[in-house]
Design an enzyme around this catalytic site. Structure first.
Site, PDB file in Angstrom:
ATOM      1  CD  GLU A  11      81.919  38.201  54.970  1.00 32.56           C
ATOM      2  OE1 GLU A  11      81.945  37.054  55.465  1.00 32.56           O
ATOM      3  OE2 GLU A  11      81.646  39.217  55.627  1.00 32.56           O
ATOM      4  CE  LYS A  44      86.116  38.915  38.894  1.00 27.93           C
ATOM      5  NZ  LYS A  44      85.203  37.882  38.394  1.00 27.93           N
ATOM      6  CD  GLU A  58      84.004  26.071  51.665  1.00 24.44           C
ATOM      7  OE1 GLU A  58      85.028  26.345  51.015  1.00 24.44           O
ATOM      8  OE2 GLU A  58      83.167  26.917  51.993  1.00 24.44           O
ATOM      9  CB  CYS A  70      80.442  30.426  52.656  1.00 24.46           C
ATOM     10  SG  CYS A  70      79.173  31.649  52.938  1.00 24.46           S
TER      11      CYS A  70
HETATM   12  P1  NAD Z   1      86.722  31.848  43.984  1.00 21.87           P
HETATM   13  O1  NAD Z   1      87.624  32.369  45.034  1.00 21.87           O
HETATM   14  O2  NAD Z   1      87.283  30.904  42.988  1.00 21.87           O
HETATM   15  O3  NAD Z   1      86.097  33.049  43.128  1.00 21.87           O
HETATM   16  C1  NAD Z   1      85.405  34.108  43.742  1.00 21.87           C
HETATM   17  C2  NAD Z   1      85.563  35.344  42.882  1.00 21.87           C
HETATM   18  O4  NAD Z   1      86.931  35.705  42.852  1.00 21.87           O
HETATM   19  C3  NAD Z   1      85.141  35.171  41.421  1.00 21.87           C
HETATM   20  O5  NAD Z   1      84.525  36.354  40.993  1.00 21.87           O
HETATM   21  C4  NAD Z   1      86.474  34.984  40.696  1.00 21.87           C
HETATM   22  O6  NAD Z   1      86.454  35.386  39.360  1.00 21.87           O
HETATM   23  C5  NAD Z   1      87.361  35.898  41.520  1.00 21.87           C
HETATM   24  N1  NAD Z   1      88.790  35.593  41.445  1.00 21.87           N
HETATM   25  C6  NAD Z   1      89.383  34.378  41.320  1.00 21.87           C
HETATM   26  N2  NAD Z   1      90.729  34.531  41.262  1.00 21.87           N
HETATM   27  C7  NAD Z   1      90.973  35.867  41.365  1.00 21.87           C
HETATM   28  C8  NAD Z   1      92.149  36.660  41.381  1.00 21.87           C
HETATM   29  N3  NAD Z   1      93.351  36.115  41.261  1.00 21.87           N
HETATM   30  N4  NAD Z   1      92.007  37.996  41.513  1.00 21.87           N
HETATM   31  C9  NAD Z   1      90.796  38.568  41.627  1.00 21.87           C
HETATM   32  N5  NAD Z   1      89.647  37.874  41.610  1.00 21.87           N
HETATM   33  C10 NAD Z   1      89.739  36.536  41.489  1.00 21.87           C
HETATM   34  O7  NAD Z   1      85.483  31.236  44.765  1.00 21.87           O
HETATM   35  P2  NAD Z   1      84.174  30.538  44.178  1.00 21.87           P
HETATM   36  O8  NAD Z   1      84.525  29.144  43.804  1.00 21.87           O
HETATM   37  O9  NAD Z   1      83.517  31.408  43.164  1.00 21.87           O
HETATM   38  O10 NAD Z   1      83.216  30.567  45.459  1.00 21.87           O
HETATM   39  C11 NAD Z   1      83.198  29.567  46.398  1.00 21.87           C
HETATM   40  C12 NAD Z   1      83.944  29.976  47.649  1.00 21.87           C
HETATM   41  O11 NAD Z   1      83.385  31.198  48.145  1.00 21.87           O
HETATM   42  C13 NAD Z   1      83.800  28.981  48.772  1.00 21.87           C
HETATM   43  O12 NAD Z   1      85.029  28.801  49.419  1.00 21.87           O
HETATM   44  C14 NAD Z   1      82.789  29.642  49.714  1.00 21.87           C
HETATM   45  O13 NAD Z   1      82.883  29.210  51.037  1.00 21.87           O
HETATM   46  C15 NAD Z   1      83.130  31.074  49.548  1.00 21.87           C
HETATM   47  N6  NAD Z   1      82.003  31.932  49.931  1.00 21.87           N
HETATM   48  C16 NAD Z   1      82.106  32.657  51.089  1.00 21.87           C
HETATM   49  C17 NAD Z   1      81.045  33.445  51.510  1.00 21.87           C
HETATM   50  C18 NAD Z   1      81.126  34.238  52.781  1.00 21.87           C
HETATM   51  O14 NAD Z   1      80.285  35.102  52.965  1.00 21.87           O
HETATM   52  N7  NAD Z   1      82.100  34.004  53.657  1.00 21.87           N
HETATM   53  C19 NAD Z   1      79.879  33.507  50.737  1.00 21.87           C
HETATM   54  C20 NAD Z   1      79.804  32.760  49.559  1.00 21.87           C
HETATM   55  C21 NAD Z   1      80.894  31.981  49.170  1.00 21.87           C
END
Ligand code: NAD
Length: 494
Positions: free
Chosen positions: A265, A189, A398, A299
Site C-alpha cells: 500500500e 515492525k 504527494e 495517502c
Molecule cells: P516510509 O516508506 O518511509 O516508511 C514506512 C515503513 O517502512 C516504516 O516502518 C519504515 O521504518 C519502513 N522502512 C523504511 N525503509 C525500509 C527498508 N529499507 N526496509 C524495510 N522497511 C523500511 O513511509 P512513511 O514516511 O512512514 O509513510 C508515508 C508514506 O506512506 C506516504 O507515501 C503515504 O502515502 C504512504 N501510505 C500509504 C498508505 C496506503 O494504504 N496506500 C497508507 C498510509 C501511508
C-alpha cells in the site's frame, strides 16, 4: 486553554501506564544489546519514552517464535481465532481514550481523529473475525468419472507487517486482522516515529489470550537490518508493507531472491474533481475533510483540487471560508482540527511545494506559512492556493501537508486526462449530480478507490488499495483475507 502543566500530567499518566518493550514469543523484552531509541512528541519535541532498538538477533528470534507458533495457530478452528480478534476489538473500544491519547502524543493528530482511528482500527478485527469463519473451499467438477477435485485455502505462513507513522493503529490492524484470521502468525515492525501505539495494541492481543509467538512486535530505529533478516529467511513467506512508493520498490527488488509474497500500500496523488453540477456545500465539506484530515498526511488525501471554471471562484470562496475555521495546535487541546506535521523534513517539503507554486504564478488565498505556536516548528497554517497548475510540484508530488492547490478546468476530457497523468493510482474523488457522468468518470479514472460525492470513503468492508505505482493487492473487504491465503487443490482418484 490547557496549560503545559496539564500536558505533563497527561504524558505522565499515558506513558507511565505503558511498558515499552519488544514482544517476542509472548515475552516482553529488551533488545539483546540493551540499545534503545527515543520517541518524540511532534507537537512539543518532548521525548516521551525510549523503546528497545531491535536488530538482526531479535528479528531472528521473532521469526523462530512465529514459525514455531504457526502449526497450532493455523490448525485452530476458525471460530477460535475469530473469538480472539473480537475480544481485542472490544478491548480497543473499552480503552479507546487511552489508546487515542497515546496516538496523539506520538503522532500529533487531534484527539478526536485519534479516537476515530481507534474505532476504525478495531473494525478491521471485527470484520476479519467474520471473514475467518468464511474461508470457503470449492468442489470443482472433474473431467473423468473416477476423480474428484477439491480446492483448499490455507494460511500462507509467517507474515511480516511493516507500517507507517500516519495511522499507527489502523495500518497495523488492517494487516493483522486478515493475517491472524487466515491462520498466519505475524511479526510487526511499526514506524520508528510511532512505535508506542503498536506496543499498546500488542498488550491487548496478549490480554485477549493470543497464544505466545503468534504475534511478535519489533521496534527498530534502522529498518535495514530487520529487513535484510526477514528477506534472507525462508521461513518468512509474506510481507505486507504500507509506506512510500520509494521503499515499496526496494522491497519488490529484495523479495525476488526468496520469491516472497508481497502486498504493498504505497503513496498517492489524489485528484479531487468538482464539476459545475455538483452540490457545492457538499463538495466543499468533502474537500476540507479529505485535504486537512491528519494535517494532510494521509495517502488518500486530496492532493490536487480541480474545479470547473464556471464555479471556480464560488468554490474557492466557500472553501477558503471553511478552511479559515480550522484551528491549528497541539492535538490534545479541544477544538484543534490540524496538528503538527510529523517532522522538519515534512515541513520543508510543504515549503518547497508552496514556493515552487508561487514562483509559477499561483496565489495564496489563505495561510502559506508556518503557524507560530508554542512547541516545535512543524505547525503549518492550513493553506489554500489558487491559480494552481497541474505541472507545479504541489500537483505532481504527494505534498503530505495541509496545502490545497485549486486548479481550474474546462471539460470532462481535459480533467480526466490531467487526473490520470500521474504514476499514482490510489484514491480519486469527484462531485457531480449527473448520474451518467458518475459512471463515465468513475470508469475512466485509473484509481483503486473512487469517492463519488464522498470525501471519506475508507471502511473495513471495502477493498482498499491502489493501481499503478500505488501498490499491489487489497486490504479490507471480502478479498482482504486472500492476501494471507494460499490456494491448494486436491485431485482425488476414487
Ligand atoms: P516510509 O516508506 O518511509 O516508511 C514506512 C515503513 O517502512 C516504516 O516502518 C519504515 O521504518 C519502513 N522502512 C523504511 N525503509 C525500509 C527498508 N529499507 N526496509 C524495510 N522497511 C523500511 O513511509 P512513511 O514516511 O512512514 O509513510 C508515508 C508514506 O506512506 C506516504 O507515501 C503515504 O502515502 C504512504 N501510505 C500509504 C498508505 C496506503 O494504504 N496506500 C497508507 C498510509 C501511508
Amino acid at each position: 486553554m490547557q496549560g503545559v502543566a496539564d500536558f505533563d500530567q497527561i504524558v505522565a499518566q499515558t506513558i507511565g501506564a505503558g511498558d515499552w518493550r519488544l514482544l517476542i514469543n509472548g515475552d516482553w523484552c529488551e533488545s539483546a544489546s540493551g540499545a534503545t531509541f527515543p520517541v518524540e512528541n511532534p507537537a512539543t519535541g518532548q521525548i516521551l519514552a525510549h523503546v528497545p532498538d531491535a536488530g538482526t538477533s531479535e528479528t531472528t528470534a521473532a521469526i523462530e517464535a512465529a514459525y514455531a507458533a504457526l502449526p497450532a495457530w493455523s490448525a485452530m478452528p476458525a471460530n477460535g481465532r475469530a473469538e480472539i480478534l473480537r475480544k481485542v476489538a472490544a478491548l480497543m473500544l473499552e480503552r479507546r481514550d487511552y489508546l487515542a491519547t497515546l496516538m496523539t502524543l506520538e503522532q500529533g493528530k487531534p484527539l478526536s481523529e485519534a479516537r476515530g482511528e481507534i474505532t476504525y482500527a478495531a473494525s478491521f478485527l471485527t470484520w476479519f473475525a467474520g471473514e475467518a469463519e468464511r474461508i470457503y473451499g470449492q468442489i470443482v467438477p472433474a473431467s473423468v468419472a473416477n476423480k474428484r477435485i477439491l480446492v483448499l485455502r490455507q494460511a500462507v505462513g509467517v507474515a511480516v507487517m511493516i507500517t507507517p507513522w500516519n495511522f499507527p493503529a489502523a495500518m497495523l490492524t488492517r494487516k493483522l486482522g486478515p493475517a491472524l484470521a487466515a491462520g498466519c502468525t505475524a511479526i510487526c515492525k511499526p514506524a520508528e516515529q510511532t512505535p508506542l501505539s503498536a506496543i499498546a495494541l500488542g498488550k491487548l492481543f496478549m490480554e485477549a489470550g493470543l497464544p505466545d509467538g503468534v504475534l511478535n512486535i519489533l521496534t527498530c530505529q534502522d529498518p535495514v537490518p530487520f529487513s535484510e533478516t526477514i528477506f534472507a529467511d525462508d521461513r518468512v513467506r509474506k510481507i505486507s508493507f504500507t509506506g512510500s512508493t520509494e521503499v515499496g520498490k526496494l522491497l519488490i527488488a529484495k523479495s525476488a531472491a526468496g520469491v516472497k509474497r508481497l502486498s504493498l500500500e504505497l503513496g498517492g496523488n489524489a485528484p479531487f474533481i468538482v464539476f459545475e453540477d455538483a452540490d457545492l456545500p457538499a463538495a466543499v465539506r468533502g474537500a476540507v475533510i479529505s485535504k486537512f484530515r491528519n494535517a494532510g498526511q494521509t495517502c488518500v488525501c486530496a492532493n490536487r483540487i480541480f474545479v470547473q471554471r464556471a464555479i471556480y471562484e464560488q468554490f474557492a470562496d466557500l472553501f477558503t471560508q471553511e478552511v479559515r475555521q480550522l484551528n491549528v495546535g497541539n492535538g490534545l487541546l479541544p477544538h484543534v482540527h490540524v496538528g503538527p506535521l510529523i517532522d522538519l523534513p515534512a515541513r520543508q517539503k510543504v515549503e518547497r511545494h508552496i514556493s515552487d507554486a508561487l514562483a509559477q504564478g499561483a496565489q495564496i488565498r489563505l495561510g502559506g506559512s508556518a503557524a507560530e505556536l508554542v512547541g516545535t516548528s512543524t505547525f503549518w497554517q492550513p493553506t489554500v492556493l489558487s491559480s494552481a497548475k497541474a505541472d507545479m510540484l504541489v500537483a505532481r508530488e504527494e505534498t503530505f501537508g495541509p496545502v490545497a492547490p485549486l486548479i481550474a478546468f474546462d471539460d470532462e476530457d481535459e480533467v480526466l486526462h490531467a487526473a490520470n497523468a500521474t504514476q499514482y493510482g490510489l484514491a480519486a474523488y469527484f462531485f457531480t449530480r449527473d448520474l451518467s457522468r458518475v459512471f463515465r468518470v468513475a470508469e475512466r479514472l485509473e484509481y483503486g478507490i473512487i469517492g463519488v460525492n464522498d470525501g471519506l470513503p475508507s471502511v473495513a468492508q471495502a477493498p482498499f488499495g491502489g493501481v499503478k505505482q500505488s501498490g499491489l493487492g487489497r486490504e479490507g473487504g471480502s478479498v482482504g483475507i486472500d492476501e494471507y491465503l494460499e490456494i491448494k487443490y486436491l485431485s482425488l482418484g476414487i
